[in-house]
Design an enzyme around this catalytic site. Structure first.
Site, short mmCIF file in Angstrom:
data_model
loop_
_atom_site.label_atom_id
_atom_site.label_comp_id
_atom_site.label_asym_id
_atom_site.label_seq_id
_atom_site.Cartn_x
_atom_site.Cartn_y
_atom_site.Cartn_z
N GLU A 1 1.82 -17.53 27.97
CA GLU A 1 2.38 -16.67 26.94
C GLU A 1 1.36 -16.36 25.86
O GLU A 1 1.14 -15.20 25.49
CB GLU A 1 3.61 -17.33 26.31
CG GLU A 1 4.25 -16.51 25.22
CD GLU A 1 4.78 -15.20 25.74
OE1 GLU A 1 4.11 -14.18 25.52
OE2 GLU A 1 5.84 -15.19 26.36
N ASP B 1 -0.23 -12.59 25.10
CA ASP B 1 -0.03 -11.93 23.82
C ASP B 1 -1.36 -11.58 23.15
O ASP B 1 -1.56 -10.46 22.67
CB ASP B 1 0.79 -12.83 22.88
CG ASP B 1 2.22 -13.02 23.36
OD1 ASP B 1 2.61 -12.37 24.34
OD2 ASP B 1 2.94 -13.82 22.75
N SER C 1 8.04 -10.21 27.21
CA SER C 1 6.98 -10.88 26.47
C SER C 1 5.68 -10.10 26.56
O SER C 1 4.80 -10.26 25.73
CB SER C 1 6.77 -12.29 27.02
OG SER C 1 6.53 -12.23 28.41
N ASP D 1 10.95 9.67 26.90
CA ASP D 1 12.34 9.28 27.16
C ASP D 1 12.46 8.73 28.58
O ASP D 1 12.05 9.38 29.54
CB ASP D 1 13.24 10.50 26.99
CG ASP D 1 14.70 10.13 26.86
OD1 ASP D 1 15.00 8.92 26.80
OD2 ASP D 1 15.53 11.05 26.80
N ILE D 2 13.00 7.53 28.70
CA ILE D 2 13.20 6.89 30.01
C ILE D 2 14.66 7.10 30.40
O ILE D 2 15.56 6.68 29.68
CB ILE D 2 12.85 5.40 29.97
CG1 ILE D 2 11.46 5.17 29.35
CG2 ILE D 2 12.94 4.80 31.37
CD1 ILE D 2 10.34 5.87 30.08
N GLY E 1 17.90 10.34 25.62
CA GLY E 1 18.06 9.86 24.26
C GLY E 1 18.01 8.34 24.22
O GLY E 1 17.61 7.67 25.18
N ASP F 1 19.03 4.54 24.53
CA ASP F 1 19.97 3.78 25.36
C ASP F 1 19.71 2.30 25.18
O ASP F 1 18.66 1.89 24.66
CB ASP F 1 19.83 4.18 26.83
CG ASP F 1 18.43 4.03 27.37
OD1 ASP F 1 17.97 2.88 27.50
OD2 ASP F 1 17.77 5.06 27.66
#
Length: 600
Positions: free
Chosen positions: A301, A305, A519, A561-562, A580, A582
């Site tokens: 992690e 990052d 993550s 937009d997905i 839009g 979601d």
């Protein structure tokens, strides 16, 4: 200047100073309806077990701070970008002197003197370390060692009381009723597996995304690199500056160590300029957090990052915070050190510094319901203080879809923790805090929602006004009765935005791995905020700070937009990605080129 008239803005509140005594009447301050699911009493807590109590004093002027936060974060407000100083924020969240005196006298009545009390920068938190026997006397309660079905142990109680004379001078005390598990406050990494030594070459022509118009190397469908992210999100050729005061921070918990040698290997693999400069991060220990550089201690992690956030924003100043804390209690090894919710220690620390990084990402979270509502709201108020000072905070939205953090929808229980045992969608915290930018996940090119992308609606926080239009549009499109009773339609909605979250090429112990999870999305999105800050700072503009009001208004057109995919959980298909905003991908993924024009 508004700061000169600050005192005029503060409402005048007068308290009568009460003088407590240890034997006065107690009133119940907080009580659980039932022990949280999975927890049973293991035995009485040892009387000499040392516990650190954090006492929150009321912040009577927090509403004023919130007004300032929204003023400096609203792109159409005349004060947009005029962030508050550390001192101005501390003045606005400071408790009344009457509360300070009342609590100090109460502690003194139990033998706890001034020199033994730790205080937060604004004086709104008191920290004391006492034996369980003293805590039980102070709070008129009984602590037990509780064991979780998965094996974790905690020292907690299910209720506590306060003397009537200090009742209104204390907002909450923890650890008492907080049964959030440190292992549950986990990395939201979804999967890890070994990668090929060289970046694979896709023997296919580049992918042209018809929706966004960008051209992406075909290998990005199997391996995500810094180059892939810049191609996908229209940032190819962007050259940040090392001389405009830009900065990026990463938080680390649960003894996760960011390895410098792995960072260099990553730079050699993906960011040659950073490798040539031997770039590294500044390490800051919080509450005794360590900085092990043993290859065997390298954290997936922490490496994920730091490598992607710092790789995207090189040569901006980079900071890694290591906050101490791991599972706090093993009853068979004597009296260990107990710990609290780690966000509190980190917040105390970072709020004490005059110049924190301009964007900070965290990839850790917990089910919202495992954190007492009073504590979640108080921690969220701490995040608001950073936003008012010009800091952007991003957080992973979670890896359980609409479920309880279990990445396998088939094994999610999705049962409420309030004793009613209802089936319900389970939002995550801190993503549910409205002062944080919650980042969901996508994958593939062209992008689609990744099934594990955490999304839904908070049960603790009301929907902020900046979300009203976007979220109401989404809710109005849901077929009537869809998931009735499973979520709170009036709650703060998550996520706000999304980014790629699968097959990130991360170096751990010198070897490349492919990592998946939201993550990965959070530090990636934080990296693009860092690039936007670079663009603003070059023009003499202030950093973006708390970005959510901007994202849902002026900058909304700067997202891809997905519209495909969903986030199953709790025995349902979850929400669908749609045109839009979601509750799977939020506003979508960033188009850096468009966003830069919109914010500069």
């Amino acid at each position: 200047m508004w700061a000169n008239s600050l005192v005029v803005l503060l409402p005048l509140v007068v308290y009568v100073l009460a003088r407590p005594s240890p034997d006065c009447e107690h009133k119940v301050k907080e009580q659980l309806g039932a022990p949280p699911r999975g927890w049973t009493i293991h035995g009485p807590a040892p009387a000499d077990h040392s516990i650190q109590l954090r006492i929150a004093l009321p912040q009577p002027n927090f509403g004023v701070l919130e007004e300032h936060l929204y003023a400096v974060s609203d792109p159409v407000h005349e004060r947009y970008g005029q962030h508050l100083s550390k001192e101005e924020v501390e003045e606005l969240v400071a408790p009344h002197p009457e509360s300070v005196d009342a609590v100090t006298e109460w502690l003194a009545s139990h033998g706890i003197q001034e020199e033994s009390i730790g205080r937060s920068p604004a004086g709104d938190w008191f920290n004391i370390r006492v034996p369980v026997s003293v805590a039980e006397e102070m709070l008129n309660t009984k602590y037990h060692v509780w064991q979780h079905a998965d094996g974790d142990f905690l020292v907690r109680t299910t209720a506590y009381s306060l003397p009537a004379v200090v009742f209104d001078h204390v907002e909450l005390i923890q650890p008492t009723t907080m049964f959030g598990r440190f292992k549950a406050l986990k990395s939201t990494i979804h999967s890890v597996h070994k990668a090929n030594a060289p970046i694979p070459s896709a023997n296919s022509p580049p992918i042209v995304d018809a929706a966004t118009g960008v051209t992406v190397d075909a290998s990005c469908n199997s391996t995500i690199t810094v180059t892939c992210l810049k191609e996908l999100y229209n940032a190819v050729g962007v050259t940040p500056s090392a001389h405009v005061g830009n900065s990026v921070g990463i938080t680390g918990y649960l003894e996760q160590f960011a390895n410098r040698a792995d960072l260099q290997a990553f730079f050699e693999d993906q960011v040659p300029a950073a490798a040539a400069a031997k770039s590294t991060f500044k390490f800051i220990s919080v509450n005794g957090g360590l900085d092990s550089q043993n290859a065997s201690d390298a954290g997936v992690e922490a490496n994920l990052d730091t490598q992607f956030a710092f790789g995207l924003t090189f040569p901006a100043a980079s900071t890694f915070y290591s906050t101490a804390g791991e599972p706090p209690f093993i009853p068979d090894i004597g009296t260990p050190t107990d710990t609290n919710e780690p966000y509190a220690q980190w917040l105390d620390f970072v709020l004490s510094h005059p110049s924190p990084p301009l964007v900070i990402s965290t990839s850790y979270g917990d089910d919202e319901q495992t954190v007492p509502e009073s504590f979640a709201k108080r921690a969220c108020a701490g995040f608001a203080q950073l936003g008012a000072r010009g800091v952007t905070l991003t957080a992973s939205s979670g890896d359980g879809g609409v479920g309880d953090g279990d990445p396998d929808p088939a094994t999610q229980q999705c049962i409420t923790n309030d004793g009613t045992n209802r089936t319900a969608f389970i939002p995550g915290f801190p993503a549910s805090c409205p002062f944080i930018t919650a980042v969901g996940g996508t994958f593939l090119v062209p992008e689609t929602a990744v099934p594990f992308s955490g999304g839904g609606f908070s049960n603790f926080f009301a929907r902020p006004s900046y979300q009203d239009a976007a979220v109401e549009g989404f809710l109005n499109k849901l077929p009537k009765g869809t998931f009735a009773g499973l979520f709170n339609p009036n709650g703060r909605a998550i996520p706000d935005v999304s980014a790629q979250s699968v097959n990130f090429r991360v170096f751990v112990a010198g070897e490349p791995n492919l990592v998946a999870g939201t993550s990965a999305s959070s530090p990636a999105f934080a990296g693009f905020i860092g690039l936007l800050n670079d663009g603003r700072l070059k023009k003499g503009l202030p950093p973006l700070g708390f970005v959510n009001p901007l994202l849902y208004s002026k900058a909304a057109s700067g997202f891809n937009d997905i519209t495909t995919g969903n986030n199953p959980g709790c025995g349902t298909e979850g929400f669908n990605a749609t045109k839009g905003w979601d509750a799977v991908t939020g506003l979508g993924t960033p188009n850096f080129g468009k966003l830069l024009k919109l914010v500069t």
